[in-house]
Design a protein around this motif. Structure first.
Motif, PDB file in Angstrom:
ATOM      1  N   PHE A  70     -11.656 -13.366  -5.388  1.00 32.26           N
ATOM      2  CA  PHE A  70     -12.145 -14.694  -5.017  1.00 32.26           C
ATOM      3  C   PHE A  70     -11.385 -15.725  -5.851  1.00 32.26           C
ATOM      4  CE2 PHE A  70     -15.443 -11.513  -4.685  1.00 32.26           C
ATOM      5  CZ  PHE A  70     -15.904 -11.670  -3.389  1.00 32.26           C
ATOM      6  N   ILE A  71     -10.872 -16.746  -5.184  1.00 29.87           N
ATOM      7  CA  ILE A  71     -10.100 -17.789  -5.847  1.00 29.87           C
ATOM      8  C   ILE A  71     -10.925 -19.077  -5.881  1.00 29.87           C
ATOM      9  CG2 ILE A  71      -7.989 -19.164  -5.793  1.00 29.87           C
ATOM     10  CD1 ILE A  71      -6.665 -16.857  -4.253  1.00 29.87           C
ATOM     11  N   PHE A  72     -11.099 -19.615  -7.088  1.00 29.74           N
ATOM     12  CA  PHE A  72     -11.860 -20.851  -7.251  1.00 29.74           C
ATOM     13  C   PHE A  72     -10.963 -21.917  -7.877  1.00 29.74           C
ATOM     14  CE2 PHE A  72     -14.825 -17.294  -7.631  1.00 29.74           C
ATOM     15  CZ  PHE A  72     -15.784 -17.629  -6.691  1.00 29.74           C
ATOM     16  N   LYS A  73     -10.939 -23.072  -7.262  1.00 29.83           N
ATOM     17  CA  LYS A  73     -10.196 -24.203  -7.817  1.00 29.83           C
ATOM     18  C   LYS A  73     -11.138 -25.039  -8.676  1.00 29.83           C
ATOM     19  CE  LYS A  73      -7.151 -24.589  -3.786  1.00 29.83           C
ATOM     20  NZ  LYS A  73      -6.706 -25.475  -2.678  1.00 29.83           N
ATOM     21  N   LYS A  74     -10.749 -25.227  -9.917  1.00 32.89           N
ATOM     22  CA  LYS A  74     -11.530 -26.078 -10.807  1.00 32.89           C
ATOM     23  C   LYS A  74     -10.709 -27.332 -11.087  1.00 32.89           C
ATOM     24  CE  LYS A  74     -14.123 -26.058 -15.146  1.00 32.89           C
ATOM     25  NZ  LYS A  74     -14.465 -25.273 -16.361  1.00 32.89           N
ATOM     26  N   TYR A  75     -11.092 -28.397 -10.421  1.00 37.42           N
ATOM     27  CA  TYR A  75     -10.316 -29.615 -10.500  1.00 37.42           C
ATOM     28  C   TYR A  75     -10.441 -30.253 -11.885  1.00 37.42           C
ATOM     29  CZ  TYR A  75     -10.150 -29.009  -5.478  1.00 37.42           C
ATOM     30  OH  TYR A  75      -9.924 -28.492  -4.221  1.00 37.42           O
ATOM     31  N   PRO A  76      -9.348 -30.864 -12.398  1.00 36.18           N
ATOM     32  CA  PRO A  76      -8.117 -31.161 -11.644  1.00 36.18           C
ATOM     33  C   PRO A  76      -6.987 -30.143 -11.825  1.00 36.18           C
ATOM     34  CG  PRO A  76      -8.118 -32.385 -13.687  1.00 36.18           C
ATOM     35  CD  PRO A  76      -9.405 -31.593 -13.678  1.00 36.18           C
ATOM     36  N   SER A  77      -7.097 -29.184 -12.771  1.00 31.74           N
ATOM     37  CA  SER A  77      -5.889 -28.424 -13.089  1.00 31.74           C
ATOM     38  C   SER A  77      -6.144 -26.973 -13.513  1.00 31.74           C
ATOM     39  CB  SER A  77      -5.110 -29.132 -14.208  1.00 31.74           C
ATOM     40  OG  SER A  77      -5.927 -29.265 -15.363  1.00 31.74           O
ATOM     41  N   SER A  78      -7.242 -26.368 -13.050  1.00 33.67           N
ATOM     42  CA  SER A  78      -7.537 -24.982 -13.426  1.00 33.67           C
ATOM     43  C   SER A  78      -7.747 -24.118 -12.185  1.00 33.67           C
ATOM     44  CB  SER A  78      -8.793 -24.909 -14.301  1.00 33.67           C
ATOM     45  OG  SER A  78      -8.560 -25.524 -15.548  1.00 33.67           O
ATOM     46  N   LEU A  79      -7.334 -22.867 -12.317  1.00 29.52           N
ATOM     47  CA  LEU A  79      -7.472 -21.904 -11.223  1.00 29.52           C
ATOM     48  C   LEU A  79      -8.164 -20.658 -11.775  1.00 29.52           C
ATOM     49  CD1 LEU A  79      -6.487 -21.974  -8.251  1.00 29.52           C
ATOM     50  CD2 LEU A  79      -4.532 -20.604  -8.974  1.00 29.52           C
ATOM     51  N   ASN A  80      -9.324 -20.316 -11.211  1.00 28.45           N
ATOM     52  CA  ASN A  80     -10.068 -19.130 -11.645  1.00 28.45           C
ATOM     53  C   ASN A  80     -10.022 -18.070 -10.546  1.00 28.45           C
ATOM     54  OD1 ASN A  80     -10.799 -20.496 -13.986  1.00 28.45           O
ATOM     55  ND2 ASN A  80     -12.708 -21.251 -13.109  1.00 28.45           N
ATOM     56  N   ILE A  81      -9.622 -16.860 -10.932  1.00 28.54           N
ATOM     57  CA  ILE A  81      -9.509 -15.760  -9.968  1.00 28.54           C
ATOM     58  C   ILE A  81     -10.381 -14.604 -10.453  1.00 28.54           C
ATOM     59  CG2 ILE A  81      -7.939 -14.118  -8.882  1.00 28.54           C
ATOM     60  CD1 ILE A  81      -5.716 -16.228  -9.396  1.00 28.54           C
ATOM     61  N   ASN A  82     -11.409 -14.296  -9.685  1.00 24.79           N
ATOM     62  CA  ASN A  82     -12.318 -13.195 -10.016  1.00 24.79           C
ATOM     63  C   ASN A  82     -11.985 -11.993  -9.138  1.00 24.79           C
ATOM     64  OD1 ASN A  82     -13.516 -15.043 -11.701  1.00 24.79           O
ATOM     65  ND2 ASN A  82     -15.267 -15.426 -10.377  1.00 24.79           N
ATOM     66  N   ILE A  83     -11.708 -10.861  -9.775  1.00 20.19           N
ATOM     67  CA  ILE A  83     -11.272  -9.667  -9.060  1.00 20.19           C
ATOM     68  C   ILE A  83     -12.340  -8.581  -9.131  1.00 20.19           C
ATOM     69  CG2 ILE A  83      -9.578  -7.780  -9.072  1.00 20.19           C
ATOM     70  CD1 ILE A  83      -7.526  -9.783 -10.144  1.00 20.19           C
ATOM     71  N   ASP A  84     -12.599  -7.949  -7.994  1.00 13.01           N
ATOM     72  CA  ASP A  84     -13.424  -6.736  -7.964  1.00 13.01           C
ATOM     73  C   ASP A  84     -12.476  -5.545  -8.011  1.00 13.01           C
ATOM     74  OD1 ASP A  84     -15.682  -8.211  -7.817  1.00 13.01           O
ATOM     75  OD2 ASP A  84     -16.089  -7.827  -5.695  1.00 13.01           O
ATOM     76  N   LYS A  85     -12.615  -4.741  -9.056  1.00 12.76           N
ATOM     77  CA  LYS A  85     -11.716  -3.596  -9.243  1.00 12.76           C
ATOM     78  C   LYS A  85     -12.076  -2.474  -8.280  1.00 12.76           C
ATOM     79  CE  LYS A  85     -10.185  -0.477 -12.956  1.00 12.76           C
ATOM     80  NZ  LYS A  85     -10.372  -0.152 -14.397  1.00 12.76           N
ATOM     81  N   THR A  86     -11.051  -1.809  -7.756  1.00 13.43           N
ATOM     82  CA  THR A  86     -11.284  -0.701  -6.842  1.00 13.43           C
ATOM     83  C   THR A  86     -11.965   0.458  -7.556  1.00 13.43           C
ATOM     84  OG1 THR A  86     -10.225   0.678  -5.156  1.00 13.43           O
ATOM     85  CG2 THR A  86      -9.070   0.466  -7.253  1.00 13.43           C
ATOM     86  N   SER A  87     -12.714   1.251  -6.831  1.00 12.81           N
ATOM     87  CA  SER A  87     -13.344   2.454  -7.389  1.00 12.81           C
ATOM     88  C   SER A  87     -12.411   3.642  -7.192  1.00 12.81           C
ATOM     89  CB  SER A  87     -14.681   2.725  -6.690  1.00 12.81           C
ATOM     90  OG  SER A  87     -15.559   1.640  -6.857  1.00 12.81           O
ATOM     91  N   PHE A  88     -12.313   4.492  -8.211  1.00 16.55           N
ATOM     92  CA  PHE A  88     -11.483   5.684  -8.108  1.00 16.55           C
ATOM     93  C   PHE A  88     -12.289   6.806  -7.456  1.00 16.55           C
ATOM     94  CE2 PHE A  88      -9.869   3.604 -12.081  1.00 16.55           C
ATOM     95  CZ  PHE A  88      -8.721   3.090 -11.505  1.00 16.55           C
ATOM     96  N   LEU A  89     -11.733   7.385  -6.395  1.00 18.06           N
ATOM     97  CA  LEU A  89     -12.463   8.385  -5.616  1.00 18.06           C
ATOM     98  C   LEU A  89     -11.978   9.807  -5.855  1.00 18.06           C
ATOM     99  CD1 LEU A  89     -12.628   6.503  -2.191  1.00 18.06           C
ATOM    100  CD2 LEU A  89     -14.296   6.485  -4.060  1.00 18.06           C
ATOM    101  N   ALA A  90     -10.676   9.971  -6.027  1.00 21.40           N
ATOM    102  CA  ALA A  90     -10.125  11.323  -6.137  1.00 21.40           C
ATOM    103  C   ALA A  90      -8.749  11.256  -6.773  1.00 21.40           C
ATOM    104  CB  ALA A  90     -10.038  11.982  -4.758  1.00 21.40           C
ATOM    105  N   ARG A  91      -8.267  12.427  -7.190  1.00 20.78           N
ATOM    106  CA  ARG A  91      -6.883  12.557  -7.659  1.00 20.78           C
ATOM    107  C   ARG A  91      -6.094  13.295  -6.590  1.00 20.78           C
ATOM    108  NH1 ARG A  91      -7.076  16.005 -12.486  1.00 20.78           N
ATOM    109  NH2 ARG A  91      -9.033  16.710 -11.571  1.00 20.78           N
TER     110      ARG A  91
END
Length: 223
Positions: free
Chosen positions: A85-106
């Motif tokens: 998810f990308i959030f713009k925080k005006y006037p000059s900041s960018l916040n990016i929240n990432i959901d990490k993938t789940s590991f299922l198998a090798r």
């Protein structure tokens, strides 16, 4: 009458020209702040930092005129990303929240061992522990997800599985952590797993080693 209309038209054109000129002057003199802060969260600190540096290298001019395509491509190139998810925080900041993938198998590909993420991507085997089930054979990623979906809908927990064996005939064997092997058919896998689980969770058959469910509506047990 005709002269009056002509004068009105000339006046309208003059006003449009005047307003347009004023707006152009304002726009030309308008200076947006460049993006100063890029905050990435959701992954390990090192991975967050790598993504943040790559975004800075895009040299995004300002928060109002971001090239979303380039930004999305960069974030999605990291195989650890499930969604973001990308959030713009005006006037000059960018916040990016990432959901990490789940590991299922090798799984082994081209002589290297990878973790398979819930996002369908192969990830270098350095993030997860070795308690994940190992996939033998050479299935397509979609074939793994198909069998996992069937297992998840059965009475057998995916966490009970030690290894999955994929054969050229497109069928699977499951080896459980208690060393019991379930041999599955090509078709009617859901029904076969249901039959197998009835024996698997029955104490009268606690010494069995192989549950062969390859024949429709039949179970063959070997101890």
């Amino acid at each position: 009458m005709h002269q009056r209309k002509s004068k009105k038209i000339l006046i309208y054109f003059f006003l449009l020209f005047l307003v347009g000129s004023i707006n152009n002057i304002n726009i030309n003199n308008l200076k947006f702040q460049s993006i100063k802060n890029i905050n990435v969260t959701g992954l390990e600190n090192e991975d967050n930092s790598i993504i943040s540096k790559k975004i800075k290298n895009l040299k995004l001019d300002n928060i109002y005129l971001i090239n979303k395509k380039d930004l999305n491509t960069l974030i999605e190139s990291n195989n650890l990303v499930e969604k973001y998810f990308i959030f713009k925080k005006y006037p000059s900041s960018l916040n990016i929240n990432i959901d990490k993938t789940s590991f299922l198998a090798r799984i082994s590909k081209n002589g290297k061992i990878y973790d398979l993420g819930s996002n369908g991507k192969l990830i270098e085997n350095k993030y997860s522990n070795n308690q994940l089930p190992f996939v033998f054979g050479n299935p397509e990623i979609i074939e793994f997800f198909n069998i996992k979906k069937i297992i998840d809908e059965s009475q057998i927990s995916f966490e009970e599985i030690e290894s999955l064996y994929f054969f050229l005939s497109k069928r699977w064997d499951l080896e459980l952590r208690n060393n019991i092997i379930i041999r599955l058919p090509n078709d009617n896998i859901k029904e076969s797993l249901k039959l197998a689980s009835e024996f698997l969770h029955n104490n009268e058959f606690k010494d069995i080693k192989i549950i062969d469910a390859r024949i429709k509506n039949q179970i063959i047990l070997n101890d």
